[in-house]
Design a protein around this motif. Structure first.
Motif, PDB file in Angstrom:
ATOM      1  N   THR A 168       0.786  -0.943  -0.224  1.00 38.88           N
ATOM      2  CA  THR A 168      -0.079  -0.292   0.405  1.00 38.88           C
ATOM      3  C   THR A 168       1.068   0.730   0.135  1.00 38.88           C
ATOM      4  N   GLU A 169       2.382   1.058   0.137  1.00 40.21           N
ATOM      5  CA  GLU A 169       2.979   2.331   0.187  1.00 40.21           C
ATOM      6  C   GLU A 169       2.932   2.839  -1.851  1.00 40.21           C
ATOM      7  N   VAL A 170       3.498   4.278  -1.438  1.00 36.69           N
ATOM      8  CA  VAL A 170       3.340   5.698  -2.278  1.00 36.69           C
ATOM      9  C   VAL A 170       4.346   5.483  -2.703  1.00 36.69           C
ATOM     10  N   GLY A 171       5.045   5.445  -3.591  1.00 40.03           N
ATOM     11  CA  GLY A 171       6.429   6.791  -3.407  1.00 40.03           C
ATOM     12  C   GLY A 171       6.153   7.980  -5.214  1.00 40.03           C
ATOM     13  N   GLN A 172       7.124   8.277  -5.877  1.00 41.58           N
ATOM     14  CA  GLN A 172       6.995   9.074  -6.864  1.00 41.58           C
ATOM     15  C   GLN A 172       8.494   9.290  -7.044  1.00 41.58           C
ATOM     16  N   VAL A 173       8.773   9.263  -8.661  1.00 42.88           N
ATOM     17  CA  VAL A 173       9.983  10.157  -8.952  1.00 42.88           C
ATOM     18  C   VAL A 173       9.694  11.648  -9.143  1.00 42.88           C
ATOM     19  N   ILE A 174      11.040  12.333  -9.392  1.00 44.48           N
ATOM     20  CA  ILE A 174      10.585  13.787  -9.277  1.00 44.48           C
ATOM     21  C   ILE A 174      11.708  13.861 -10.142  1.00 44.48           C
ATOM     22  N   ASP A 175      11.588  14.349 -11.370  1.00 44.52           N
ATOM     23  CA  ASP A 175      12.549  14.604 -12.438  1.00 44.52           C
ATOM     24  C   ASP A 175      12.940  16.100 -11.333  1.00 44.52           C
ATOM     25  N   SER A 176      14.892  16.569 -12.191  1.00 44.39           N
ATOM     26  CA  SER A 176      14.891  17.557 -11.829  1.00 44.39           C
ATOM     27  C   SER A 176      14.656  19.344 -12.572  1.00 44.39           C
ATOM     28  N   LYS A 177      13.736  18.494 -13.571  1.00 46.80           N
ATOM     29  CA  LYS A 177      14.002  19.966 -14.596  1.00 46.80           C
ATOM     30  C   LYS A 177      11.972  20.534 -13.622  1.00 46.80           C
ATOM     31  N   ARG A 178      11.401  19.326 -12.845  1.00 45.85           N
ATOM     32  CA  ARG A 178       9.778  19.615 -12.056  1.00 45.85           C
ATOM     33  C   ARG A 178      10.749  20.472 -10.826  1.00 45.85           C
ATOM     34  N   ILE A 179      11.732  19.879 -10.620  1.00 49.12           N
ATOM     35  CA  ILE A 179      12.399  20.734  -8.875  1.00 49.12           C
ATOM     36  C   ILE A 179      12.634  22.082  -9.289  1.00 49.12           C
ATOM     37  N   LEU A 180      13.494  22.457 -10.371  1.00 47.71           N
ATOM     38  CA  LEU A 180      14.475  23.716 -10.817  1.00 47.71           C
ATOM     39  C   LEU A 180      12.927  24.379 -10.560  1.00 47.71           C
ATOM     40  N   GLU A 181      11.838  24.185 -11.637  1.00 51.20           N
ATOM     41  CA  GLU A 181      10.624  24.900 -11.683  1.00 51.20           C
ATOM     42  C   GLU A 181       9.652  25.750 -10.831  1.00 51.20           C
ATOM     43  N   MET A 182      10.336  24.748  -9.310  1.00 53.60           N
ATOM     44  CA  MET A 182       8.996  25.043  -8.022  1.00 53.60           C
ATOM     45  C   MET A 182       9.211  26.320  -7.623  1.00 53.60           C
ATOM     46  N   PRO A 183       8.012  27.002  -7.329  1.00 50.43           N
ATOM     47  CA  PRO A 183       8.492  28.550  -6.987  1.00 50.43           C
ATOM     48  C   PRO A 183       8.807  28.554  -5.753  1.00 50.43           C
ATOM     49  N   LEU A 184       9.239  29.393  -5.336  1.00 53.54           N
ATOM     50  CA  LEU A 184      10.164  29.431  -4.108  1.00 53.54           C
ATOM     51  C   LEU A 184       9.408  30.630  -3.024  1.00 53.54           C
ATOM     52  N   ASN A 185       8.477  31.408  -3.566  1.00 54.24           N
ATOM     53  CA  ASN A 185       8.034  32.460  -2.298  1.00 54.24           C
ATOM     54  C   ASN A 185       8.983  33.375  -1.914  1.00 54.24           C
ATOM     55  N   GLY A 186       9.532  33.590  -3.285  1.00 59.31           N
ATOM     56  CA  GLY A 186      10.647  35.082  -2.906  1.00 59.31           C
ATOM     57  C   GLY A 186      11.529  34.565  -2.284  1.00 59.31           C
ATOM     58  N   ARG A 187      11.955  32.807  -1.557  1.00 62.16           N
ATOM     59  CA  ARG A 187      12.859  32.882  -0.965  1.00 62.16           C
ATOM     60  C   ARG A 187      14.051  32.763  -2.311  1.00 62.16           C
ATOM     61  N   ASN A 188      15.601  32.232  -1.544  1.00 66.53           N
ATOM     62  CA  ASN A 188      16.663  32.241  -2.602  1.00 66.53           C
ATOM     63  C   ASN A 188      17.249  30.492  -1.541  1.00 66.53           C
ATOM     64  N   TYR A 189      16.782  29.230  -3.079  1.00 69.72           N
ATOM     65  CA  TYR A 189      17.367  28.131  -2.787  1.00 69.72           C
ATOM     66  C   TYR A 189      18.563  27.507  -1.460  1.00 69.72           C
ATOM     67  N   LEU A 190      19.759  28.152  -2.044  1.00 64.44           N
ATOM     68  CA  LEU A 190      20.980  28.149  -1.498  1.00 64.44           C
ATOM     69  C   LEU A 190      21.032  29.295  -0.295  1.00 64.44           C
ATOM     70  N   GLU A 191      20.409  30.055   0.342  1.00 68.00           N
ATOM     71  CA  GLU A 191      20.363  30.700   1.604  1.00 68.00           C
ATOM     72  C   GLU A 191      19.906  29.481   2.168  1.00 68.00           C
ATOM     73  N   PRO A 192      20.538  29.487   3.487  1.00 73.46           N
ATOM     74  CA  PRO A 192      19.494  28.475   4.278  1.00 73.46           C
ATOM     75  C   PRO A 192      18.306  29.196   4.831  1.00 73.46           C
ATOM     76  N   ARG A 193      17.439  28.398   5.571  1.00 74.36           N
ATOM     77  CA  ARG A 193      16.335  28.423   5.561  1.00 74.36           C
ATOM     78  C   ARG A 193      15.779  29.792   6.936  1.00 74.36           C
ATOM     79  N   GLN A 194      15.288  30.894   7.410  1.00 71.35           N
ATOM     80  CA  GLN A 194      15.227  31.342   8.257  1.00 71.35           C
ATOM     81  C   GLN A 194      13.928  31.344   8.925  1.00 71.35           C
ATOM     82  N   VAL A 195      14.156  31.215  10.553  1.00 71.95           N
ATOM     83  CA  VAL A 195      13.689  30.417  11.527  1.00 71.95           C
ATOM     84  C   VAL A 195      13.109  32.092  11.813  1.00 71.95           C
ATOM     85  N   LEU A 196      11.299  32.050  12.074  1.00 71.89           N
ATOM     86  CA  LEU A 196      10.651  33.158  12.178  1.00 71.89           C
ATOM     87  C   LEU A 196      10.482  32.929  14.161  1.00 71.89           C
TER      88      LEU A 196
END
Length: 167
Positions: free
Chosen positions: A129-157
Motif C-alpha cells: 500500500t506504499e506510494v512513491g514518486q520520482v521527481i525529475d530535476s526539471k520539475r524541482i527547478l521550476e518549483m516556486p520558492l515564494n521569494g526565497r533563495n534556495y541557496l540561503e539557509p532557511r530563516q526561522v521566524l
C-alpha cells in the motif's frame, strides 16, 4: 574508544544499506499455462532496459517467482519453459520501492516460437500500500520558492512574547 568507532561505522553501513534497499523494487508473479495451471521450473529473466543487467530466476513448485533488489526504471520480462512458447513483456516501468505483480501466461508451443506482448494494460501495485514518486530535476527547478533563495539557509521566524521578561 576503538570499539565505539567500530560500532559507529557498522551502524552507518547498516543504515546506508537499509536506505538503499528501500529505494529498490521487486517484480513477482505466477507463471501459468493456457488452462491456468502453474508451471514449476519455468525460467524468468528480468532485464533492465537502461543498463542491460539481467536477473534470472526459476519458478517454485507452485509457479511463483520473485526478483527483488531491482533499481527503478524500464524492464523487459521474458518467461520460458520446456514445451511452451516464450513470452516477452516489454516496457514494464518499475518505480521507487514498488512491488509489481506480473503474472505470465505461457502457451503450448515449440521452443522457437516467441509470443511478444507489446500493448499491455497499466500495471497496478496491489502487493503493497506504499506510494512513491520520482521527481525529475526539471520539475524541482521550476518549483516556486515564494521569494526565497534556495541557496540561503532557511530563516526561522521568532515571535515576540507579549509578556515582558523579568530580569
Amino acid at each position: 574508544m576503538r570499539h565505539r568507532f567500530v560500532r559507529l561505522v557498522l551502524l552507518g553501513v547498516v543504515a546506508l544499506s537499509a536506505a538503499f534497499a528501500q529505494s529498490q523494487g521487486t517484480i513477482q508473479g505466477v507463471v501459468t499455462d493456457d488452462s491456468g495451471g502453474v508451471i514449476p521450473g519455468a525460467k524468468v529473466v528480468v532485464t533492465n532496459d537502461a543498463t542491460g543487467v539481467e536477473n534470472t530466476r526459476s519458478t517454485n513448485e507452485v509457479g511463483f517467482y520473485t526478483v527483488p533488489g531491482l533499481n527503478p526504471g524500464p524492464y523487459t520480462v521474458t518467461a520460458s519453459a520446456d514445451g511452451f512458447s516464450t513470452s516477452e513483456q516489454e516496457g514494464i516501468r518499475l518505480e521507487v520501492a514498488q512491488t509489481l505483480g506480473l503474472n505470465i501466461q505461457l502457451s503450448v508451443g515449440q521452443l522457437t516460437e516467441v509470443v511478444e506482448v507489446s500493448a499491455a494494460a497499466q500495471l497496478l501495485q496491489s502487493e503493497k500500500t506504499e506510494v512513491g514518486q520520482v521527481i525529475d530535476s526539471k520539475r524541482i527547478l521550476e518549483m516556486p520558492l515564494n521569494g526565497r533563495n534556495y541557496l540561503e539557509p532557511r530563516q526561522v521566524l521568532r515571535r515576540r512574547s507579549a509578556v515582558p521578561r523579568n530580569g
